[in-house]
Design a protein around this motif. Structure first.
Motif, PDB file in Angstrom:
ATOM      1  N   GLY A  19       1.006  -1.134   0.120  1.00 28.24           N
ATOM      2  CA  GLY A  19       0.013  -0.005   0.053  1.00 28.24           C
ATOM      3  C   GLY A  19       0.981   1.305   0.081  1.00 28.24           C
ATOM      4  N   LEU A  20       0.172   2.254  -0.216  1.00 22.86           N
ATOM      5  CA  LEU A  20       0.806   3.601  -0.113  1.00 22.86           C
ATOM      6  C   LEU A  20       0.333   4.655   0.680  1.00 22.86           C
ATOM      7  N   ALA A  21       1.203   5.421   1.172  1.00 19.44           N
ATOM      8  CA  ALA A  21       0.571   6.668   2.351  1.00 19.44           C
ATOM      9  C   ALA A  21      -0.166   7.427   1.551  1.00 19.44           C
ATOM     10  N   SER A  22      -1.118   7.930   2.406  1.00 14.83           N
ATOM     11  CA  SER A  22      -2.022   8.771   1.587  1.00 14.83           C
ATOM     12  C   SER A  22      -1.088  10.055   1.506  1.00 14.83           C
ATOM     13  N   GLU A  23      -1.593  11.064   0.434  1.00 16.43           N
ATOM     14  CA  GLU A  23      -0.446  12.018   0.114  1.00 16.43           C
ATOM     15  C   GLU A  23      -1.224  13.441   0.442  1.00 16.43           C
ATOM     16  N   ARG A  24      -2.318  13.289   1.009  1.00 14.37           N
ATOM     17  CA  ARG A  24      -3.289  14.265   1.424  1.00 14.37           C
ATOM     18  C   ARG A  24      -2.419  15.341   2.363  1.00 14.37           C
ATOM     19  N   ASN A  25      -1.659  14.792   3.130  1.00 15.41           N
ATOM     20  CA  ASN A  25      -0.995  15.741   4.304  1.00 15.41           C
ATOM     21  C   ASN A  25       0.256  16.295   3.749  1.00 15.41           C
ATOM     22  N   ILE A  26       0.745  15.681   2.600  1.00 17.54           N
ATOM     23  CA  ILE A  26       2.203  15.896   2.089  1.00 17.54           C
ATOM     24  C   ILE A  26       1.927  17.578   1.344  1.00 17.54           C
ATOM     25  N   MET A  27       2.893  18.297   1.882  1.00 14.85           N
ATOM     26  CA  MET A  27       2.993  19.815   1.415  1.00 14.85           C
ATOM     27  C   MET A  27       3.959  19.877   0.413  1.00 14.85           C
ATOM     28  N   LYS A  41       4.021   7.652   9.328  1.00 22.84           N
ATOM     29  CA  LYS A  41       2.917   7.771   9.839  1.00 22.84           C
ATOM     30  C   LYS A  41       1.823   6.953   9.100  1.00 22.84           C
ATOM     31  N   THR A  42       1.517   7.497   7.797  1.00 19.82           N
ATOM     32  CA  THR A  42       0.428   7.017   7.098  1.00 19.82           C
ATOM     33  C   THR A  42       0.521   5.664   6.284  1.00 19.82           C
ATOM     34  N   SER A  43       1.985   5.304   6.467  1.00 17.21           N
ATOM     35  CA  SER A  43       2.244   3.843   5.727  1.00 17.21           C
ATOM     36  C   SER A  43       2.035   2.579   6.713  1.00 17.21           C
ATOM     37  N   GLU A  44       1.786   2.964   7.896  1.00 14.21           N
ATOM     38  CA  GLU A  44       1.919   1.956   9.059  1.00 14.21           C
ATOM     39  C   GLU A  44       1.010   0.855   8.767  1.00 14.21           C
ATOM     40  N   GLY A  45       1.611  -0.234   8.771  1.00 16.66           N
ATOM     41  CA  GLY A  45       0.791  -1.605   8.555  1.00 16.66           C
ATOM     42  C   GLY A  45       0.997  -2.058   7.030  1.00 16.66           C
ATOM     43  N   PHE A  46       1.464  -1.252   6.053  1.00 20.80           N
ATOM     44  CA  PHE A  46       1.794  -1.693   4.974  1.00 20.80           C
ATOM     45  C   PHE A  46       3.449  -2.447   4.899  1.00 20.80           C
ATOM     46  N   ILE A  47       3.602  -3.360   4.184  1.00 25.10           N
ATOM     47  CA  ILE A  47       4.824  -3.989   4.333  1.00 25.10           C
ATOM     48  C   ILE A  47       5.622  -3.857   2.962  1.00 25.10           C
ATOM     49  N   LYS A  87      -1.681  -5.108   6.092  1.00 23.39           N
ATOM     50  CA  LYS A  87      -2.864  -4.605   5.424  1.00 23.39           C
ATOM     51  C   LYS A  87      -2.492  -4.165   3.858  1.00 23.39           C
ATOM     52  N   CYS A  88      -3.121  -4.217   3.004  1.00 20.53           N
ATOM     53  CA  CYS A  88      -3.007  -3.658   1.499  1.00 20.53           C
ATOM     54  C   CYS A  88      -3.993  -2.721   1.175  1.00 20.53           C
ATOM     55  N   GLN A  89      -3.548  -2.378  -0.069  1.00 21.23           N
ATOM     56  CA  GLN A  89      -4.678  -1.417  -0.684  1.00 21.23           C
ATOM     57  C   GLN A  89      -4.926  -2.171  -2.135  1.00 21.23           C
ATOM     58  N   GLY A  90      -6.088  -2.504  -2.620  1.00 21.51           N
ATOM     59  CA  GLY A  90      -6.376  -2.985  -3.661  1.00 21.51           C
ATOM     60  C   GLY A  90      -5.666  -2.619  -5.054  1.00 21.51           C
ATOM     61  N   SER A  91      -5.745  -0.996  -4.915  1.00 22.49           N
ATOM     62  CA  SER A  91      -5.055  -0.167  -6.151  1.00 22.49           C
ATOM     63  C   SER A  91      -3.722  -0.754  -6.304  1.00 22.49           C
ATOM     64  N   CYS A  92      -2.793  -0.899  -5.341  1.00 20.34           N
ATOM     65  CA  CYS A  92      -1.426  -1.186  -5.242  1.00 20.34           C
ATOM     66  C   CYS A  92      -1.327  -2.604  -5.565  1.00 20.34           C
ATOM     67  N   LEU A  93      -2.016  -3.469  -5.143  1.00 17.03           N
ATOM     68  CA  LEU A  93      -1.889  -4.656  -5.526  1.00 17.03           C
ATOM     69  C   LEU A  93      -2.219  -4.865  -7.176  1.00 17.03           C
ATOM     70  N   SER A  94      -3.325  -4.228  -7.697  1.00 16.01           N
ATOM     71  CA  SER A  94      -3.720  -4.292  -8.851  1.00 16.01           C
ATOM     72  C   SER A  94      -2.575  -3.835  -9.803  1.00 16.01           C
TER      73      SER A  94
END
Length: 158
Positions: A19-27, A41-47, A87-94
């Motif tokens: 998975g990827l971190a959410s980029e909403r908080n990156i400035m 912080k936002t990547s926690e749980g992804f391996i 955990k994983c994000q479907g879009s990343c695995l796809s």
């Protein structure tokens, strides 16, 4: 690979994650440290499931023109533990699947890993189970067969 590492000028690392971190908080004006901390912080749980290592070496051709030679290696990795969850994000695995990531190879011939703390805990648990099993065997054996140290013991290789 070791020869490439010894002879290179510099090394680059790349990782494929579940998975990827959410980029909403990156400035745009975040410092490197702020960017790293937000990503962490936002990547926690992804391996990480694949580690890419590329060694670069400056080389001159026959005309004396300098070129950069790259040697790349991809290593499949996954956590090893009875309780290893991720955990994983479907879009990343796809995305990985559409770029020919071999999920079967990840688990059939990838390198499993765990941190030192988990390794020590697993070794301790195995040793305790072996000791319990040995005591159970000794209790079941008749008095003339008490020395069972050479039997029914499964060594755990380093």
């Amino acid at each position: 690979m070791l020869k490439d590492i010894e002879n290179c000028n510099f090394i680059a690392f790349d990782g494929e994650f579940t998975g990827l971190a959410s980029e909403r908080n990156i400035m745009p004006f975040d410092t490197s440290q702020e960017y790293y901390e937000k990503q962490l912080k936002t990547s926690e749980g992804f391996i990480m499931i694949q580690l890419g290592i590329t060694m670069f070496k400056n080389q001159k051709d026959s005309e004396g023109v300098e070129h950069l030679k790259a040697s790349s290696y991809n290593i499949y990795v996954y956590p090893q533990s009875k309780n290893a969850l991720f955990k994983c994000q479907g879009s990343c695995l796809s995305f990985l699947a559409s770029n020919n990531f071999d999920f079967n190879k990840l688990f059939s011939s990838g390198i499993s890993f765990c941190n030192a703390e988990k390794e020590e805990k697993m070794r301790k648990e195995v040793k305790e189970r072996q000791e319990i099993r040995m005591e159970q065997l000794k209790q079941r054996m008749s008095s003339e067969e008490q020395d069972v140290s050479h039997r029914n013991f499964i060594p755990v290789p380093e």
